[in-house]
Design a protein around this motif. Structure first.
Motif, PDB file in Angstrom:
ATOM      1  N   CYS A  19      15.361 -22.934  23.634  1.00 13.45           N
ATOM      2  CA  CYS A  19      14.023 -23.811  24.410  1.00 13.45           C
ATOM      3  C   CYS A  19      12.776 -23.081  23.762  1.00 13.45           C
ATOM      4  CB  CYS A  19      14.125 -23.887  25.452  1.00 13.45           C
ATOM      5  SG  CYS A  19      13.655 -22.372  26.537  1.00 13.45           S
ATOM      6  N   GLY A  20      12.687 -22.146  22.958  1.00 10.96           N
ATOM      7  CA  GLY A  20      11.811 -21.321  22.660  1.00 10.96           C
ATOM      8  C   GLY A  20      11.027 -20.240  23.591  1.00 10.96           C
ATOM      9  N   VAL A  21      11.615 -20.367  24.791  1.00 10.69           N
ATOM     10  CA  VAL A  21      11.088 -19.399  25.847  1.00 10.69           C
ATOM     11  C   VAL A  21      12.210 -18.473  26.045  1.00 10.69           C
ATOM     12  CG1 VAL A  21      10.276 -19.058  28.270  1.00 10.69           C
ATOM     13  CG2 VAL A  21       9.539 -20.946  26.929  1.00 10.69           C
ATOM     14  N   GLU A  22      12.160 -17.174  25.486  1.00 12.05           N
ATOM     15  CA  GLU A  22      13.204 -16.335  25.883  1.00 12.05           C
ATOM     16  C   GLU A  22      13.797 -16.314  27.041  1.00 12.05           C
ATOM     17  OE1 GLU A  22      15.462 -12.594  26.062  1.00 12.05           O
ATOM     18  OE2 GLU A  22      13.456 -12.712  26.955  1.00 12.05           O
ATOM     19  N   ALA A  23      12.936 -16.096  28.053  1.00 10.79           N
ATOM     20  CA  ALA A  23      13.616 -15.924  29.329  1.00 10.79           C
ATOM     21  C   ALA A  23      14.512 -17.171  29.978  1.00 10.79           C
ATOM     22  CB  ALA A  23      12.491 -15.624  30.486  1.00 10.79           C
ATOM     23  N   LEU A  24      14.110 -18.178  29.716  1.00  6.53           N
ATOM     24  CA  LEU A  24      14.837 -19.496  30.030  1.00  6.53           C
ATOM     25  C   LEU A  24      16.166 -19.607  29.185  1.00  6.53           C
ATOM     26  CD1 LEU A  24      12.035 -22.163  30.222  1.00  6.53           C
ATOM     27  CD2 LEU A  24      13.516 -21.273  32.146  1.00  6.53           C
ATOM     28  N   ASP A  25      15.958 -19.410  27.931  1.00  5.59           N
ATOM     29  CA  ASP A  25      17.441 -19.130  26.839  1.00  5.59           C
ATOM     30  C   ASP A  25      18.333 -18.128  27.334  1.00  5.59           C
ATOM     31  OD1 ASP A  25      16.262 -20.908  25.106  1.00  5.59           O
ATOM     32  OD2 ASP A  25      15.339 -19.710  23.800  1.00  5.59           O
ATOM     33  N   ARG A  26      17.770 -16.921  27.628  1.00  7.03           N
ATOM     34  CA  ARG A  26      18.546 -15.821  28.258  1.00  7.03           C
ATOM     35  C   ARG A  26      19.264 -16.263  29.648  1.00  7.03           C
ATOM     36  NH1 ARG A  26      15.169 -11.888  28.593  1.00  7.03           N
ATOM     37  NH2 ARG A  26      14.684 -12.268  30.930  1.00  7.03           N
ATOM     38  N   TYR A  27      18.324 -16.957  30.477  1.00  6.73           N
ATOM     39  CA  TYR A  27      18.962 -17.274  31.737  1.00  6.73           C
ATOM     40  C   TYR A  27      20.262 -18.298  31.633  1.00  6.73           C
ATOM     41  CZ  TYR A  27      19.916 -19.301  36.323  1.00  6.73           C
ATOM     42  OH  TYR A  27      20.119 -19.842  37.356  1.00  6.73           O
ATOM     43  N   LEU A  28      19.963 -19.341  30.905  1.00  6.11           N
ATOM     44  CA  LEU A  28      21.027 -20.220  30.654  1.00  6.11           C
ATOM     45  C   LEU A  28      22.154 -19.461  29.973  1.00  6.11           C
ATOM     46  CD1 LEU A  28      22.361 -22.932  30.785  1.00  6.11           C
ATOM     47  CD2 LEU A  28      21.415 -23.302  28.392  1.00  6.11           C
ATOM     48  N   LYS A  29      21.907 -18.907  29.038  1.00  6.53           N
ATOM     49  CA  LYS A  29      23.192 -18.158  28.321  1.00  6.53           C
ATOM     50  C   LYS A  29      23.781 -17.041  29.175  1.00  6.53           C
ATOM     51  CE  LYS A  29      21.006 -18.975  23.911  1.00  6.53           C
ATOM     52  NZ  LYS A  29      20.445 -18.433  22.608  1.00  6.53           N
ATOM     53  N   THR A  30      23.209 -16.205  30.029  1.00  6.39           N
ATOM     54  CA  THR A  30      23.816 -15.173  30.822  1.00  6.39           C
ATOM     55  C   THR A  30      23.987 -15.037  32.194  1.00  6.39           C
ATOM     56  OG1 THR A  30      21.685 -13.892  30.872  1.00  6.39           O
ATOM     57  CG2 THR A  30      23.090 -13.597  28.770  1.00  6.39           C
ATOM     58  N   GLN A  31      22.942 -15.764  32.725  1.00  2.39           N
ATOM     59  CA  GLN A  31      22.739 -15.793  34.047  1.00  2.39           C
ATOM     60  C   GLN A  31      23.131 -17.126  35.087  1.00  2.39           C
ATOM     61  OE1 GLN A  31      21.968 -12.891  35.861  1.00  2.39           O
ATOM     62  NE2 GLN A  31      22.661 -13.866  37.699  1.00  2.39           N
ATOM     63  N   ALA A  32      23.031 -18.129  34.458  1.00  3.31           N
ATOM     64  CA  ALA A  32      23.213 -19.556  35.277  1.00  3.31           C
ATOM     65  C   ALA A  32      24.727 -19.580  35.543  1.00  3.31           C
ATOM     66  CB  ALA A  32      22.967 -20.541  34.334  1.00  3.31           C
ATOM     67  N   GLY A  33      25.640 -19.347  34.891  1.00  4.52           N
ATOM     68  CA  GLY A  33      26.912 -19.233  35.544  1.00  4.52           C
ATOM     69  C   GLY A  33      27.174 -18.530  36.742  1.00  4.52           C
ATOM     70  N   GLN A  34      26.806 -17.252  36.666  1.00  4.11           N
ATOM     71  CA  GLN A  34      26.876 -16.533  37.827  1.00  4.11           C
ATOM     72  C   GLN A  34      26.335 -17.179  38.993  1.00  4.11           C
ATOM     73  OE1 GLN A  34      25.977 -12.198  36.918  1.00  4.11           O
ATOM     74  NE2 GLN A  34      25.911 -12.633  34.905  1.00  4.11           N
ATOM     75  N   ASP A  35      24.846 -17.209  38.702  1.00  2.00           N
ATOM     76  CA  ASP A  35      24.416 -18.002  39.826  1.00  2.00           C
ATOM     77  C   ASP A  35      24.825 -19.222  40.787  1.00  2.00           C
ATOM     78  OD1 ASP A  35      22.275 -16.238  39.650  1.00  2.00           O
ATOM     79  OD2 ASP A  35      20.664 -17.761  38.797  1.00  2.00           O
ATOM     80  N   SER A  36      25.585 -19.943  39.702  1.00  2.00           N
ATOM     81  CA  SER A  36      26.399 -21.113  40.305  1.00  2.00           C
ATOM     82  C   SER A  36      27.410 -20.622  41.065  1.00  2.00           C
ATOM     83  CB  SER A  36      26.691 -22.200  39.114  1.00  2.00           C
ATOM     84  OG  SER A  36      25.661 -22.688  38.421  1.00  2.00           O
ATOM     85  N   ARG A  37      28.257 -19.742  40.415  1.00  2.00           N
ATOM     86  CA  ARG A  37      29.545 -19.316  41.057  1.00  2.00           C
ATOM     87  C   ARG A  37      29.339 -18.523  42.505  1.00  2.00           C
ATOM     88  NH1 ARG A  37      30.616 -18.238  35.742  1.00  2.00           N
ATOM     89  NH2 ARG A  37      29.996 -16.090  35.695  1.00  2.00           N
ATOM     90  N   LYS A  38      28.051 -17.920  42.662  1.00  3.69           N
ATOM     91  CA  LYS A  38      27.710 -17.297  43.778  1.00  3.69           C
ATOM     92  C   LYS A  38      26.999 -18.282  44.618  1.00  3.69           C
ATOM     93  CE  LYS A  38      27.779 -12.709  41.373  1.00  3.69           C
ATOM     94  NZ  LYS A  38      26.954 -11.663  41.160  1.00  3.69           N
ATOM     95  N   ARG A  39      26.582 -19.392  44.400  1.00  2.00           N
ATOM     96  CA  ARG A  39      26.033 -20.495  45.145  1.00  2.00           C
ATOM     97  C   ARG A  39      24.363 -19.926  45.327  1.00  2.00           C
ATOM     98  NH1 ARG A  39      29.017 -24.520  46.312  1.00  2.00           N
ATOM     99  NH2 ARG A  39      28.055 -25.154  48.092  1.00  2.00           N
ATOM    100  N   VAL A  40      23.730 -19.299  44.344  1.00  2.00           N
ATOM    101  CA  VAL A  40      22.434 -19.043  44.484  1.00  2.00           C
ATOM    102  C   VAL A  40      21.647 -20.061  44.158  1.00  2.00           C
ATOM    103  CG1 VAL A  40      20.930 -17.332  43.666  1.00  2.00           C
ATOM    104  CG2 VAL A  40      23.172 -16.460  44.440  1.00  2.00           C
TER     105      VAL A  40
END
Length: 164
Positions: A19-40
């Motif tokens: 998307c051109g915003v490194e923090a958002l790209d990194r979130y989707l690629k590395t953190q979003a799955g964990q947040d979903s699994r942990k129900r955060v």
């Protein structure tokens, strides 16, 4: 192109999202799955005919301090210290798909999901990352919250009117 919004799953190929915003790209690629699994946070992705996300957003529960609401709205609410709200913490569209109103499409989907929830929420809250994001949200009648830079909200009664 057949568009579909669904919860993020293991089958989604997040590696190519940009998307051109490194923090958002990194979130989707590395953190979003964990947040979903942990129900955060719940992450929803827009795809076309393939597994690569075109856009995504996240939803989570939050609260708004009564003192942060504009006084005309706050005085109509029960005197609790805070009211429940839904936070759309992230919204991003892959830059290859910009200019197609997909940000608006995702926002309307998030509004719709929130309206359909059986859990009470007074408002829909966003954190505008920059001036462009702030202008985007203000075009949908989002209002600023006191004591929070670029944190905006819209009462769910206003969201419901969009779908009436």
């Amino acid at each position: 192109m057949a568009l579909r919004i669904a919860p993020l799953g293991d089958h989604h190929d997040r590696a190519v999202f940009d998307c051109g915003v490194e923090a958002l790209d990194r979130y989707l690629k590395t953190q979003a799955g964990q947040d979903s699994r942990k129900r955060v946070a719940s992450c929803f992705v827009l795809t076309d005919d393939g597994p690569a996300p075109i856009a995504f957003y996240t939803l989570a529960a939050t609260a708004i301090a009564l003192t942060d609401l504009p006084p005309p709205l706050a005085k109509k609410l029960p005197r609790y210290p805070a009211v429940p709200a839904t936070l759309m913490g992230r919204l991003a569209v892959d830059r290859r798909f910009r200019g197609r109103r997909l940000g608006e499409f995702m926002l309307m989907d998030a509004f719709s999901r929130t309206l359909r929830s059986e859990i009470a929420t007074y408002a829909f809250v966003v954190d505008a990352k920059d001036e462009a994001a702030e202008r985007f949200y203000k075009a949908y009648q989002f209002l600023p919250l006191a004591a929070a830079q670029r944190r905006l909200f819209i009462p769910m009664t206003e969201v419901a009117r969009l779908f009436a």
